[in-house]
Design a protein around this motif. Structure first.
Motif, PDB file in Angstrom:
ATOM      1  N   VAL A  54       0.674  -1.252  -0.172  1.00 24.88           N
ATOM      2  CA  VAL A  54       0.118   0.435   0.293  1.00 24.88           C
ATOM      3  C   VAL A  54       0.700   0.756  -0.311  1.00 24.88           C
ATOM      4  O   VAL A  54       0.771   2.336  -1.036  1.00 24.88           O
ATOM      5  CB  VAL A  54      -1.386   0.090   0.935  1.00 24.88           C
ATOM      6  CG1 VAL A  54      -1.601   1.745   0.980  1.00 24.88           C
ATOM      7  CG2 VAL A  54      -2.286  -1.237   1.436  1.00 24.88           C
ATOM      8  N   TYR A  55       1.738   1.220   0.889  1.00 23.80           N
ATOM      9  CA  TYR A  55       2.950   2.076   0.728  1.00 23.80           C
ATOM     10  C   TYR A  55       3.607   2.023  -0.059  1.00 23.80           C
ATOM     11  O   TYR A  55       4.256   3.710  -1.132  1.00 23.80           O
ATOM     12  CB  TYR A  55       3.801   2.555   2.444  1.00 23.80           C
ATOM     13  CG  TYR A  55       2.819   2.942   3.524  1.00 23.80           C
ATOM     14  CD1 TYR A  55       2.941   4.532   4.075  1.00 23.80           C
ATOM     15  CD2 TYR A  55       2.079   2.625   4.208  1.00 23.80           C
ATOM     16  CE1 TYR A  55       2.043   5.670   4.944  1.00 23.80           C
ATOM     17  CE2 TYR A  55       1.176   2.827   5.493  1.00 23.80           C
ATOM     18  CZ  TYR A  55       1.007   4.113   5.373  1.00 23.80           C
ATOM     19  OH  TYR A  55      -0.118   4.868   6.346  1.00 23.80           O
ATOM     20  N   VAL A  60       4.547   6.370  -5.450  1.00 24.72           N
ATOM     21  CA  VAL A  60       4.611   5.409  -6.484  1.00 24.72           C
ATOM     22  C   VAL A  60       3.643   6.224  -7.723  1.00 24.72           C
ATOM     23  O   VAL A  60       3.902   7.491  -8.688  1.00 24.72           O
ATOM     24  CB  VAL A  60       4.451   4.586  -6.967  1.00 24.72           C
ATOM     25  CG1 VAL A  60       4.194   4.530  -8.775  1.00 24.72           C
ATOM     26  CG2 VAL A  60       5.267   3.538  -7.438  1.00 24.72           C
ATOM     27  N   THR A  61       2.583   7.305  -6.464  1.00 25.23           N
ATOM     28  CA  THR A  61       1.949   7.947  -6.795  1.00 25.23           C
ATOM     29  C   THR A  61       1.654   9.517  -6.354  1.00 25.23           C
ATOM     30  O   THR A  61       0.859  10.593  -6.964  1.00 25.23           O
ATOM     31  CB  THR A  61      -0.245   7.657  -6.718  1.00 25.23           C
ATOM     32  OG1 THR A  61       0.323   7.524  -5.421  1.00 25.23           O
ATOM     33  CG2 THR A  61      -0.418   6.709  -7.443  1.00 25.23           C
ATOM     34  N   ASP A  62       2.632  10.024  -4.944  1.00 29.74           N
ATOM     35  CA  ASP A  62       3.372  10.760  -4.620  1.00 29.74           C
ATOM     36  C   ASP A  62       4.150  11.773  -5.652  1.00 29.74           C
ATOM     37  O   ASP A  62       4.441  12.538  -4.720  1.00 29.74           O
ATOM     38  CB  ASP A  62       3.315  10.463  -3.300  1.00 29.74           C
ATOM     39  CG  ASP A  62       1.914  11.388  -2.686  1.00 29.74           C
ATOM     40  OD1 ASP A  62       1.059  10.944  -3.475  1.00 29.74           O
ATOM     41  OD2 ASP A  62       1.727  10.372  -1.271  1.00 29.74           O
ATOM     42  N   VAL A  63       4.633  11.693  -6.729  1.00 31.42           N
ATOM     43  CA  VAL A  63       5.943  12.085  -6.562  1.00 31.42           C
ATOM     44  C   VAL A  63       6.656  13.279  -7.260  1.00 31.42           C
ATOM     45  O   VAL A  63       6.958  14.368  -6.787  1.00 31.42           O
ATOM     46  CB  VAL A  63       6.371  11.319  -8.416  1.00 31.42           C
ATOM     47  CG1 VAL A  63       7.648  12.029  -9.010  1.00 31.42           C
ATOM     48  CG2 VAL A  63       6.548   9.449  -8.621  1.00 31.42           C
ATOM     49  N   GLY A 118      -6.223   0.435   0.360  1.00 33.94           N
ATOM     50  CA  GLY A 118      -4.899   1.092  -0.275  1.00 33.94           C
ATOM     51  C   GLY A 118      -5.266   1.873  -1.292  1.00 33.94           C
ATOM     52  O   GLY A 118      -4.151   2.939  -2.266  1.00 33.94           O
ATOM     53  N   PHE A 119      -5.523   0.650  -2.236  1.00 33.16           N
ATOM     54  CA  PHE A 119      -5.687   1.699  -4.062  1.00 33.16           C
ATOM     55  C   PHE A 119      -6.822   2.536  -4.091  1.00 33.16           C
ATOM     56  O   PHE A 119      -6.390   3.441  -4.610  1.00 33.16           O
ATOM     57  CB  PHE A 119      -6.201   0.173  -4.771  1.00 33.16           C
ATOM     58  CG  PHE A 119      -6.405   0.372  -6.372  1.00 33.16           C
ATOM     59  CD1 PHE A 119      -5.425   0.957  -6.803  1.00 33.16           C
ATOM     60  CD2 PHE A 119      -7.648   0.973  -6.985  1.00 33.16           C
ATOM     61  CE1 PHE A 119      -5.640   1.314  -8.339  1.00 33.16           C
ATOM     62  CE2 PHE A 119      -7.825   1.490  -7.255  1.00 33.16           C
ATOM     63  CZ  PHE A 119      -6.960   1.441  -8.690  1.00 33.16           C
ATOM     64  N   LEU A 120      -7.624   2.567  -3.011  1.00 36.43           N
ATOM     65  CA  LEU A 120      -8.834   3.509  -3.022  1.00 36.43           C
ATOM     66  C   LEU A 120      -8.034   4.767  -2.158  1.00 36.43           C
ATOM     67  O   LEU A 120      -8.308   6.048  -2.726  1.00 36.43           O
ATOM     68  CB  LEU A 120     -10.197   3.552  -2.281  1.00 36.43           C
ATOM     69  CG  LEU A 120     -10.935   1.833  -2.364  1.00 36.43           C
ATOM     70  CD1 LEU A 120     -12.202   1.990  -1.654  1.00 36.43           C
ATOM     71  CD2 LEU A 120     -11.198   2.039  -4.260  1.00 36.43           C
TER      72      LEU A 120
END
Length: 351
Positions: A54-55, A60-63, A118-120
């Protein structure tokens, strides 16, 4: 590369996730004196792997925002490719489900639910992390799942998930205490056995620790991430209220959680006095760190308007030094969170 993935998934978070799970195990030990050590270890591995997945996916989505905030994690620094991290996250998620083989069946659903949350939280098209409410919901559910996982693996019968028919009466002889009991009193007694002192202790601790994580941890973390969150269009507490007001909310929440926890311990007479004392010290640490943040960096983050322009300008002026000062309340919160979960391990396993 594995070490970079672990660094991206935040070792401190992985450690406290393991401690939450173990606290769930420890808090049912009065009713389950001899849990299967191998099952406990495998359950912990499954849980931590799911948190790792999850983390890592979150990283990956917070770059973009991590780079604006001056994060030192591997993806933001360009040392770990987002695509590689994404593949590892998927593999870890699958491995966490595989690790539930042979454990109570409920663990499969607990791990699956955590991965979905985690995905949501981070995934497209509408990541819940973009809103304060979405963040609170995901963290609350994931936190409670961690304690449930520990209790289920230790012994699901201790919390009434797979109760002994002869004890609870869910599938008992109707002449004894079953669903067609001869008296209402017998049914009430059966319910009291299913929800005993161990369950109350677990619920009180899980509730207090989850409130500490969400009501104190979320605003504490927001203090250092306001510029990047504003640039990403997120409506976090720090962006909405500004640094000063978010800091005040954090302090008020810390005091409020402590007061509510103390009241619950006193009224329900659960043996969590040591945990309460640790939280009291943690509240002092968070309050002092919050005041220090306000005096040294508060003026640079604006007076609390929460405007994107103001927070971005503040981020450019303060740089890594300003971020370090703003992270002090979060560090105090995290240290307290670790100690909160270590305490029941010490008091329940080595009384």
């Amino acid at each position: 590369m594995p070490l970079l993935c672990v660094a991206e998934a935040r070792p401190g978070v992985l450690a406290v996730s393991a401690l939450r799970y173990l606290a769930g195990v420890a808090l049912v030990l009065p009713a389950v004196p001899d849990p299967d050590p191998l099952k406990v270890l495998r359950g912990g591995l499954a849980w931590v792997l799911s948190i790792f997945a999850v983390y890592l996916f979150n990283g990956v989505t917070d770059v973009a925002e991590d780079r604006i905030n001056g994060s030192g994690r591997p993806i933001a620094r360009g040392r770990l490719a987002p695509r590689t991290a994404g593949v590892v996250a998927v593999a870890a998620g699958a491995a966490s489900l595989v690790a539930t083989a042979g454990l109570p069946h409920a663990m499969v659903w607990i791990i699956a639910a955590n991965l979905v949350l985690g995905f949501l939280y981070s995934g497209p098209p509408w990541p819940l992390k973009d809103s304060c409410g979405g963040t609170v919901v995901v963290l609350c559910l994931s936190g409670l799942l961690s304690y449930l996982a520990g209790a289920v693996v230790a012994d699901s019968a201790a919390i009434g998930l797979v109760a002994d028919p002869a004890t609870v009466g869910l599938v008992a002889d109707p002449a004894t205490v079953g669903l067609v009991a001869d008296s209402v009193t017998e049914q009430l007694v059966a319910g009291a056995v299913a929800v005993g002192p161990v369950t109350v202790q677990l619920v009180v601790f899980a509730g207090a620790a989850t409130c500490w994580m969400v009501l104190v941890g979320v605003p504490a973390k927001d203090l250092s991430d306001i510029p990047g969150d504003a640039a990403a269009g997120r409506r976090t507490l720090g962006v909405l209220l500004g640094e000063r007001r978010a800091r005040r909310v954090m302090v008020a929440a810390a005091v409020g959680v402590l007061a509510a926890f103390g009241l619950a311990v006193a009224l329900l007479r659960v043996p969590l006095t040591a945990v309460l004392a640790v939280m009291a010290v943690g509240v002092v640490a968070v309050v002092l760190a919050g005041r220090m943040t306000g005096t040294q960096a508060g003026s640079e983050a604006g007076s609390g308007t929460g405007s994107d322009a103001g927070t971005l300008a503040a981020g450019k002026r303060t740089g890594s030094a300003g971020r370090g000062v703003r992270r002090r309340p979060y560090r105090a919160f995290m240290l307290t969170q670790h100690l909160l979960h270590i305490t029941p391990l010490l008091t329940n396993i080595w009384p």
